[in-house]
Design an enzyme around this catalytic site. Structure first.
Site, PDB file in Angstrom:
ATOM      1  CG  HIS A  64      -1.915  -1.083   1.330  1.00  0.00           C
ATOM      2  ND1 HIS A  64      -1.740  -1.980   2.359  1.00  0.00           N
ATOM      3  CD2 HIS A  64      -2.907  -1.484   0.463  1.00  0.00           C
ATOM      4  CE1 HIS A  64      -3.001  -3.007   2.019  1.00  0.00           C
ATOM      5  NE2 HIS A  64      -3.497  -2.591   1.063  1.00  0.00           N
ATOM      6  CB  SER A 101      -1.650 -10.209   0.604  1.00  0.00           C
ATOM      7  OG  SER A 101      -2.996 -10.689   0.964  1.00  0.00           O
TER       8      SER A 101
HETATM    9  P1  AMP Z   1      -6.616  -3.857  -0.555  1.00  0.00           P
HETATM   10  O1  AMP Z   1      -6.577  -2.976   0.637  1.00  0.00           O
HETATM   11  O2  AMP Z   1      -6.063  -5.248  -0.143  1.00  0.00           O
HETATM   12  O3  AMP Z   1      -8.142  -3.860  -0.938  1.00  0.00           O
HETATM   13  O4  AMP Z   1      -5.603  -3.423  -1.545  1.00  0.00           O
HETATM   14  C1  AMP Z   1      -5.796  -2.022  -1.791  1.00  0.00           C
HETATM   15  C2  AMP Z   1      -4.936  -1.648  -3.143  1.00  0.00           C
HETATM   16  O5  AMP Z   1      -3.512  -2.288  -2.627  1.00  0.00           O
HETATM   17  C3  AMP Z   1      -5.036  -2.405  -4.294  1.00  0.00           C
HETATM   18  O6  AMP Z   1      -5.292  -1.582  -5.375  1.00  0.00           O
HETATM   19  C4  AMP Z   1      -4.424  -3.608  -4.378  1.00  0.00           C
HETATM   20  O7  AMP Z   1      -4.031  -3.984  -5.707  1.00  0.00           O
HETATM   21  C5  AMP Z   1      -3.007  -3.050  -3.637  1.00  0.00           C
HETATM   22  N1  AMP Z   1      -2.253  -3.957  -3.001  1.00  0.00           N
HETATM   23  C6  AMP Z   1      -2.320  -4.997  -2.288  1.00  0.00           C
HETATM   24  N2  AMP Z   1      -1.425  -5.880  -2.208  1.00  0.00           N
HETATM   25  C7  AMP Z   1      -0.228  -5.195  -2.833  1.00  0.00           C
HETATM   26  C8  AMP Z   1       1.057  -5.457  -3.250  1.00  0.00           C
HETATM   27  N3  AMP Z   1       1.680  -6.494  -2.737  1.00  0.00           N
HETATM   28  N4  AMP Z   1       1.833  -4.518  -3.831  1.00  0.00           N
HETATM   29  C9  AMP Z   1       1.226  -3.784  -4.731  1.00  0.00           C
HETATM   30  N5  AMP Z   1      -0.027  -3.331  -4.620  1.00  0.00           N
HETATM   31  C10 AMP Z   1      -0.870  -4.037  -3.552  1.00  0.00           C
END
Ligand code: AMP
Length: 285
Positions: free
Chosen positions: A40, A190
């Site tokens: 993030h 993640s």
């Molecule tokens: P989330 O909070 O998991 O819904 O993710 C929010 C944003 O962060 C989304 O656009 C995801 O694709 C991005 N994101 C999550 N994990 C990663 C990562 N390891 N590398 C880059 N972007 C990420």
């Protein structure tokens, strides 16, 4: 660099953005569900490099979770997330309540259809997931009104569907995709990695090993075989899907003689935890 302001008010945030726009400033927006990590943060860094102001939203969207998924259990800690974004170049953290996002109730939110691609891959097991995701992204865009929308390549199908929505609905925003950030051992960061037991966290390394093996292959057929064999060699890892898709359509590529760019997408379950990842493959002439 500043400490980000935190607001749950859509009205307040919209007014702030309008003031920035009047001053001729540009706004980049990073939507998240919190439980923030270095992935993030990379999105935030890219956002700050592409606009004058950065807004990050933290909202666990009930519409994109199905029955029996981890909506209740999803990690929520606003104070810790805000601390993590200290000095990261964020102007405002938007942490709305459900009533701020869905003022007439989530059942009455103007639903957005994720179409044919929304029913494939992640959408097979998670019916309604992508419709719910698009619905919240559209609502957030209406509130934040950014110039740039920053999203991770980690969620490749999500990124594709948002790109499609932006084009179809002629939304006045530029999408900025960011490469997946990985741990030192290759595991994609993640928020759900926190659910893994230490042995399962070690097993998770097989995912990026499988993708790396595929990326070395000389054709599509052997890329699939390499990835499948690598994953199959790791006990306690169950493949939900492993596919190679055409980046332009996100449909599976048929035919072994494919030339050009492809994306390999994978979902596995390790223990109780479902993890997804993907990589770009290129097959020359
Ligand atoms: P989330 O909070 O998991 O819904 O993710 C929010 C944003 O962060 C989304 O656009 C995801 O694709 C991005 N994101 C999550 N994990 C990663 C990562 N390891 N590398 C880059 N972007 C990420």
């Amino acid at each position: 660099m500043t400490t980000p302001a935190i607001t749950s008010s859509a009205t307040e945030l919209s007014a702030q953005v309008a003031r920035w726009r009047e001053l001729g400033q540009t706004i980049a927006f990073v939507p998240t569900m919190g439980a923030l990590h270095e992935g993030h943060k990379k999105l935030v860094t890219e956002a700050a490099a592409h606009a004058d102001r950065v807004v990050v939203s933290i909202y666990v969207n009930p519409l994109q979770f199905g029955q029996g998924e981890d909506f209740e259990q999803y990690p929520r800690d606003l104070a810790s997330d805000a601390g993590f974004l200290e000095e990261a170049g964020v102007d405002v953290i938007f942490a709305p309540l459900e009533a701020d996002i869905y003022p007439e109730g989530k059942e009455r939110a103007p639903a957005i259809d994720a179409g044919e691609i929304g029913a494939l891959f992640e959408g097979v097991e998670r019916a309604g997931h992508f419709g719910g995701m698009l619905t919240v992204v559209k609502r957030l865009l209406d509130i934040v009104h950014p110039h740039v929308l920053v999203m991770g390549q980690k969620d490749a199908q999500q990124l594709f569907l948002v790109t499609q929505m932006v084009k179809r609905e002629l939304l006045p925003v530029t999408l900025l995709p960011v490469e997946t950030v990985r741990d030192r051992d290759g595991v994609a960061l993640s928020s759900r990695n926190a659910y893994l037991s230490p042995p399962d966290r070690t097993r998770a390394r097989v995912i990026c090993r499988a993708l790396a093996a595929a990326a070395q292959a000389r054709d599509l057929e052997s890329a699939r075989a390499e990835a499948r064999d690598t994953l199959g060699g790791q006990e306690s890892v169950e493949i939900d899907y492993l596919e190679t898709v055409d980046p332009a359509t996100f449909l599976p590529i048929e035919g072994a003689g494919y030339r050009g760019e492809a994306r390999m997408i994978v979902a596995v379950t390790i223990g109780e935890t479902r993890l997804i990842d993907n990589t770009r493959l290129t097959f020359g002439q």
